[in-house]
Design an enzyme around this catalytic site. Structure first.
Site, PDB file in Angstrom:
ATOM      1  N   ASP A 196     -21.259   5.399  -2.432  1.00 26.78           N
ATOM      2  CA  ASP A 196     -20.548   4.370  -1.671  1.00 26.78           C
ATOM      3  C   ASP A 196     -20.839   3.031  -2.349  1.00 26.78           C
ATOM      4  OD1 ASP A 196     -19.279   2.864   0.188  1.00 26.78           O
ATOM      5  OD2 ASP A 196     -20.406   3.577   1.924  1.00 26.78           O
ATOM      6  N   LEU A 197     -19.812   2.397  -2.945  1.00 22.82           N
ATOM      7  CA  LEU A 197     -20.034   1.165  -3.707  1.00 22.82           C
ATOM      8  C   LEU A 197     -20.478   0.025  -2.800  1.00 22.82           C
ATOM      9  CD1 LEU A 197     -17.040   1.135  -6.226  1.00 22.82           C
ATOM     10  CD2 LEU A 197     -19.361   1.993  -6.558  1.00 22.82           C
ATOM     11  N   ASP A 239     -13.679   3.144  -1.457  1.00 22.67           N
ATOM     12  CA  ASP A 239     -14.738   2.883  -2.433  1.00 22.67           C
ATOM     13  C   ASP A 239     -15.791   3.986  -2.401  1.00 22.67           C
ATOM     14  OD1 ASP A 239     -15.773   2.380   0.038  1.00 22.67           O
ATOM     15  OD2 ASP A 239     -16.649   0.431  -0.448  1.00 22.67           O
TER      16      ASP A 239
END
Length: 646
Positions: A196-197, A239
């Protein structure tokens, strides 16, 4: 070697023989022929029931059986003499190329055995049938192979994320399910890795969606570079990325996570977690849950920062064009038209072969040659114009009219050659299976016209053996029915895959690929870009299921609010784009505010608008303007400054 649906196809030919034998039982060798037909039908039934049976022995048995029927019935010019040529067409439509090559070679050998051992046939009869059925069967095989390639590419596209080239959510879920099933079967463990960015929403807000898109593409390439070729990588959310690794234990998985973290740091740092199956989970849902727990623990334990301008610039500088499997919107139609042109050349070409070598002294030799030459030129023109014709909106009626002209020429040649049992009569019924395969819908009325015309020639021009006419038509129609059924199934599957490749698997909106294609095909009055505010917090506070539910609701609400003919797409994450509709008098700014107000029931959002001609012409230019306007409004709202209204 196994044929595709071969066992089903082998039932066609024996069944065709039954009424003929029953009606002509007083003829010679009928008990022996009936026994052969019974053996062939029994073998076909066994193969149909047991699809794992070997097909080479069955192929040999059926080929020998058809040859024996041909010899016993009187040779290649007898009513059952065309069983082998028609069986080759069945093989072309149902077998892969290597299997077809073997089947065709066996059938050709058997056919010439019948020609030599059976009663004498008219001069050139066996040669013309061999060339004609061989050429048309090759076209059937060529078209089937091309359509199989198209289906494979569409299937691949339907599972790829258009932006990053990773598996999309649908493709990744399928790969994970397959990996879990394989782990259950073999006992080899698998690892689900989740990424998860950090602060990605702020990346979009600060640098714009184009920069965010390029950062996502860089992340996907980097993640792939740190894993093995056989590991599956997918983009499962805006993302969010995931990967399936086969074989590693928890210690090895932790080392992989550290390696990925090191590669991402400095450009696109993110929170990482993993889960092992079956050691830490009992199924797919618990596997995701355990990996998400580690992601959120990692998130809470790290100082997550927005990537700096230099980091984003590095990702954008490393951007590279991505090669997708190429699938043209008109590819199937273009190939069908091209093969119609090839058929229009092969069929007259066979006739010219007969006229040149075997029609010496024929009273109508010159007239037949001229007509066949004209037909061949029409076929050549169709082949050359396949591309432009495939893009024409009225191509269906045009191809039908062209088919009627070709049929008229072929019918005239058959009449000149002597009627329904003449050598060149095969020019009427031999093309039927290819027509049914390439144009299963448009070809039906043309097939009916050809059948009626052939029967008309049989009644009015000469008086052939009725069973010769009946068996040749039955063979052609039986194979045509098989080819038409195959063509319809293939067309339905292509439509499904084409829709999947252009549709976002979560919301049902068009995805980036589908939206850009739709944009290019229309003349939109405006482009409206919408970006949900605070969506990342929804995921973090309530979980991804709640976020997914919100995205589905947003998509449904936008579809309900757009004008008839409008288009809604999800470009990624929480970013939606709308083509409001064809009404040029509608105010784009007012439409954007109406859509924003409709979403306010559950979520705030920011909007940007671009108008073709005023802000650009192509999608990229209009998207860039709408994106810039969206973030200008977002920034002004966050600072309390007034926003300009359109």
């Amino acid at each position: 070697m196994q044929a595709r649906r071969g066992p089903d196809a082998t039932l066609v030919t024996p069944l065709i023989c039954v009424p003929y034998l029953a009606a002509t039982w007083s003829g010679g060798h009928r008990p022996a022929m009936a026994a052969i037909v019974a053996v062939l039908a029994l073998g076909a039934a066994v193969l149909r029931r047991h699809r794992t049976a070997r097909h080479v022995p069955a192929l040999i048995v059926s080929t020998v059986g058809y040859a024996a029927l041909g010899v016993l019935d009187g040779g290649v010019a007898a009513p059952l003499g065309a069983l082998l040529p028609f069986s080759v067409m069945v093989y072309a439509a149902t077998m892969p190329p290597r299997a077809f090559a073997l089947a065709a070679a066996l059938s050709a050998t058997a056919y010439w055995t019948v020609a030599i051992a059976g009663a004498p046939a008219p001069t050139g009869y066996a040669a013309v049938y061999t060339v004609a059925f061989g050429g048309i069967s090759f076209l059937c095989l060529r078209y089937s192979v091309a359509m199989a390639s198209l289906r494979r590419r569409l299937d691949e596209l339907s599972q790829l994320d258009p932006l990053t080239g990773c598996l999309n959510r649908r493709g990744f879920d399928a790969r994970l399910a397959a990996a879990v099933a394989e782990a259950d079967r073999t006992g080899e463990p698998i690892v689900l890795l989740r990424l998860d960015l950090d602060r990605f929403k702020q990346v979009n807000d600060t640098y714009g969606h184009q920069a965010g898109d390029e950062l996502l593409a860089w992340t996907a390439r980097t993640l792939k570079s740190q894993l093995r070729t056989e590991d599956a990588v997918g983009r499962v959310g805006g993302d969010e990325f995931a990967a399936v690794l086969t074989g590693p234990d928890a210690e090895t998985a932790a080392a992989v996570v550290d390696r990925v973290r090191t590669a991402l740091n400095g450009v696109a740092a993110g929170s990482l977690g993993f889960a092992c199956y079956p050691a830490e989970a009992t199924g797919i849902e618990s596997l995701h849950h355990r990996a998400d727990q580690r992601v959120y623990a990692d998130k809470e334990g790290r100082d997550r920062r927005l990537p700096g301008p230099d980091a984003v610039a590095r990702a954008r500088a490393a951007a590279a064009p991505r090669q997708e499997p190429r699938v043209s919107r008109h590819e199937r139609r273009r190939r069908a038209i091209a093969d119609s042109g090839r058929l229009g050349m092969v069929d007259p070409g066979v006739g010219l072969f007969y006229v040149a070598l075997f029609a010496e002294g024929h009273p109508h030799r010159l007239a037949m040659g001229v007509l066949l030459g004209v037909a061949g030129l029409i076929g050549l023109a169709t082949l050359r114009l396949a591309g432009p014709l495939s893009r024409h909106g009225r191509v269906g009626p045009a191809m039908f009219a062209l088919g009627v002209v070709q049929f008229g020429i072929a019918a005239a040649v058959v009449c000149l050659d002597g009627g329904a049992d003449a050598t060149l009569a095969l020019g009427l019924f031999a093309p039927l299976p290819l027509i049914a395969l390439t144009t299963p819908s448009v070809g039906r009325p043309l097939l009916a016209a050809i059948v009626v015309g052939y029967l008309g020639i049989a009644v009015s021009v000469d008086h052939p053996d009725p069973w010769y006419v009946a068996m040749h038509l039955a063979g052609a129609l039986g194979v045509s029915a098989l080819c038409g059924h195959k063509g319809r199934i293939a067309a339905r599957r292509r439509r499904q895959l084409s829709e999947l490749s252009r549709t976002d698997p979560l919301t049902g909106c068009l995805n980036r690929r589908g939206f850009t294609e739709r944009f290019a095909a229309e003349r939109p009055a405006a482009l409206v870009l919408l970006d949900l505010d605070g969506f990342k917090q929804v995921n973090d506070a309530h979980g991804h299921a709640a976020g997914d539910d919100l995205l589905i609701w947003v998509a449904a609400t936008l579809r309900d609010r757009v004008q008839p003919g409008g288009v809604v797409g999800r470009l990624g994450g929480d970013e939606f784009v709308v083509l409001p509709g064809p009404d040029p008098a509608a105010d784009p700014g007012r439409i954007a505010e109406t859509l924003r107000g409709s979403l306010a029931e559950r979520t705030a959002c920011s909007v940007g608008v671009a108008v073709p001609g005023e802000h650009g012409e192509d999608f990229d230019a209009l998207y860039a303007h709408a994106d810039a306007e969206l973030y200008a409004r977002k920034a002004a709202r966050s600072t309390g400054a007034p926003t300009a209204q359109r």
